[in-house]
Design an enzyme around this catalytic site. Structure first.
Site, PDB file in Angstrom:
ATOM      1  N   LYS A 261      -2.778 -10.626  -9.843  1.00  0.00           N
ATOM      2  CA  LYS A 261      -2.671 -10.234  -8.434  1.00  0.00           C
ATOM      3  C   LYS A 261      -3.940 -10.765  -7.757  1.00  0.00           C
ATOM      4  O   LYS A 261      -4.867 -10.013  -7.417  1.00  0.00           O
ATOM      5  CB  LYS A 261      -2.554  -8.711  -8.336  1.00  0.00           C
ATOM      6  CG  LYS A 261      -1.765  -8.251  -7.134  1.00  0.00           C
ATOM      7  CD  LYS A 261      -1.397  -6.799  -7.253  1.00  0.00           C
ATOM      8  CE  LYS A 261      -1.056  -6.212  -5.896  1.00  0.00           C
ATOM      9  NZ  LYS A 261       0.089  -6.820  -5.223  1.00  0.00           N
TER      10      LYS A 261
HETATM   11  N1  PPE Z   1       5.454  -9.329  -6.141  1.00  0.00           N
HETATM   12  C1  PPE Z   1       4.397  -9.537  -5.321  1.00  0.00           C
HETATM   13  C2  PPE Z   1       4.070 -10.922  -4.930  1.00  0.00           C
HETATM   14  C3  PPE Z   1       3.655  -8.438  -4.868  1.00  0.00           C
HETATM   15  O1  PPE Z   1       2.609  -8.648  -4.079  1.00  0.00           O
HETATM   16  C4  PPE Z   1       4.035  -7.133  -5.251  1.00  0.00           C
HETATM   17  C5  PPE Z   1       3.264  -5.943  -4.759  1.00  0.00           C
HETATM   18  C6  PPE Z   1       5.141  -6.985  -6.118  1.00  0.00           C
HETATM   19  C7  PPE Z   1       5.821  -8.102  -6.538  1.00  0.00           C
HETATM   20  C8  PPE Z   1       5.552  -5.629  -6.631  1.00  0.00           C
HETATM   21  O2  PPE Z   1       4.601  -5.137  -7.543  1.00  0.00           O
HETATM   22  P1  PPE Z   1       4.368  -3.577  -7.764  1.00  0.00           P
HETATM   23  O3  PPE Z   1       3.752  -3.034  -6.520  1.00  0.00           O
HETATM   24  O4  PPE Z   1       3.471  -3.489  -8.932  1.00  0.00           O
HETATM   25  O5  PPE Z   1       5.699  -2.973  -8.030  1.00  0.00           O
HETATM   26  N2  PPE Z   1       2.736  -6.090  -3.448  1.00  0.00           N
HETATM   27  C9  PPE Z   1       1.645  -5.228  -3.038  1.00  0.00           C
HETATM   28  C10 PPE Z   1       0.932  -5.759  -1.826  1.00  0.00           C
HETATM   29  C11 PPE Z   1       1.633  -5.716  -0.537  1.00  0.00           C
HETATM   30  C12 PPE Z   1       0.727  -6.117   0.615  1.00  0.00           C
HETATM   31  O6  PPE Z   1       1.264  -6.488   1.677  1.00  0.00           O
HETATM   32  O7  PPE Z   1      -0.501  -6.050   0.481  1.00  0.00           O
HETATM   33  C13 PPE Z   1       2.103  -3.780  -2.907  1.00  0.00           C
HETATM   34  O8  PPE Z   1       3.297  -3.511  -2.815  1.00  0.00           O
HETATM   35  O9  PPE Z   1       1.223  -2.917  -2.911  1.00  0.00           O
END
Ligand code: PPE
Length: 309
Positions: free
Chosen positions: A161
């Site tokens: 991330k």
């Molecule tokens: N893909 C991406 C690219 C992504 O950034 C997230 C979370 C996910 C999948 C889902 O991951 P998880 O939250 O572990 O289920 N995106 C984060 C950031 C959003 C933002 O705008 O900043 C979030 O949901 O916190």
């Protein structure tokens, strides 16, 4: 997009400092080169009046994996960052919150090589409502396939991330919003469905749920929660590649993510998905997801880290 409502304190390299004083120099390496990694975590107010962080340890573990992938050290252990997260929530008296831990290469030298610049770490908390808009959770969102491919693992690595990875997401998101959509769907460099700019993608056909394999995506914590939950509820869940035409013809499409929670998708590329509103399976999973995060399903108690203040 929610504006940022300040909270009293931000955890900054081990100290709780007032929100307005959590500042860095403009020549910070991470600002120039995207050299940092972060997490997005939510804490919920539970039905018993207590509050709890959802899958705290899993998020912090992924944060340290991001550090490993980027070959940037993380100055703290999982235990230290879990404790710091809880301290920040308590200091700010947050009943529920969005939590943003972030480590970045700090101020020192410039130039691509991070050298021995310090790694700074912050944890901020604030209130963040429904990520894709108030109505999204009920009615579903409108999505456009992006003209930008999701990052290839030999260019940037999506399992981290990493701050810099989000330029890809920003390009796709800005394009989608400027074209009048809520969110962008990204394909991988082979043309298969990958993920959205901040969410993982699921499709439903009958009782079968498909989600993309880990190849080109962030391994979402909520993706994992939804897979476990759906299997426990008796659905068949398959992790497999699929194409956008298969997605167009799905009964239901939905996103999972910390910010987006479980958000139905009602339209993709001007094609109505299913009945054009949240489908039954999506609603079922969404309801059960909210029960879990609010602590009313004892089976998933391990996913919650309670705190009091
Ligand atoms: N893909 C991406 C690219 C992504 O950034 C997230 C979370 C996910 C999948 C889902 O991951 P998880 O939250 O572990 O289920 N995106 C984060 C950031 C959003 C933002 O705008 O900043 C979030 O949901 O916190």
């Amino acid at each position: 997009m929610a504006g940022l409502e300040p909270t009293p304190f931000i955890w900054f390299d081990g100290k709780l400092v007032p929100w307005d004083e959590a500042k860095i120099h403009v020549l910070t390496h991470g600002l120039h080169y995207g050299t940092g990694y972060f997490e997005g975590i939510r804490a919920y107010k539970c039905a018993n009046g207590q509050s709890a962080v959802f899958r705290l340890r899993d998020h912090i573990t992924r944060m340290l994996n991001s550090a490993k992938i980027l070959a940037l050290p993380c100055p703290y252990t999982v235990d230290e960052l879990c404790k710091a997260t809880l301290d920040t929530l308590v200091a700010n008296k947050m009943e529920s919150a969005y939590i943003r831990p972030l480590s970045f290469v700090g101020y020192g030298g410039l130039g691509v090589y991070p050298g021995d610049n310090p790694i700074n770490t912050i944890i901020a908390v604030w209130s963040w409502g429904a990520y894709l808009g108030k109505e999204a959770l009920d009615l579903g969102v409108r999505v456009k396939t992006s003209s930008f491919s999701r990052i290839h693992p030999n260019t940037l690595m999506g399992k981290a991330k990493a701050c810099g990875n989000y330029v890809n997401s920003v390009l796709a998101k800005v394009e989608a919003v400027q074209d009048g959509y809520d969110e962008a769907l990204m394909l991988d460099t082979n043309g298969f469905v990958s993920e959205a700019t901040g969410e993982n993608v699921f499709i439903v056909r009958g009782k079968t749920i498909k989600t993309t394999p880990l190849t080109s995506i962030l391994e979402g914590i909520n993706r994992g929660s939804v897979i476990t939950l759906a299997k426990d509820l008796g659905y068949e869940v398959v992790e497999t590649q699929f194409t956008r035409d298969e997605l167009y013809c799905a009964d239901e499409v939905f996103f999972s993510g910390t910010a987006a929670e479980v958000t139905p998708v009602r339209e993709v590329d001007r094609r109505t998905i299913g009945k054009g509103r949240a489908g039954d399976v999506t609603k079922h999973l969404q309801q059960e997801f909210f029960k879990i995060v609010q602590g009313t399903n004892p089976k998933y108690q391990d996913w919650l880290t309670p705190y009091t203040f």
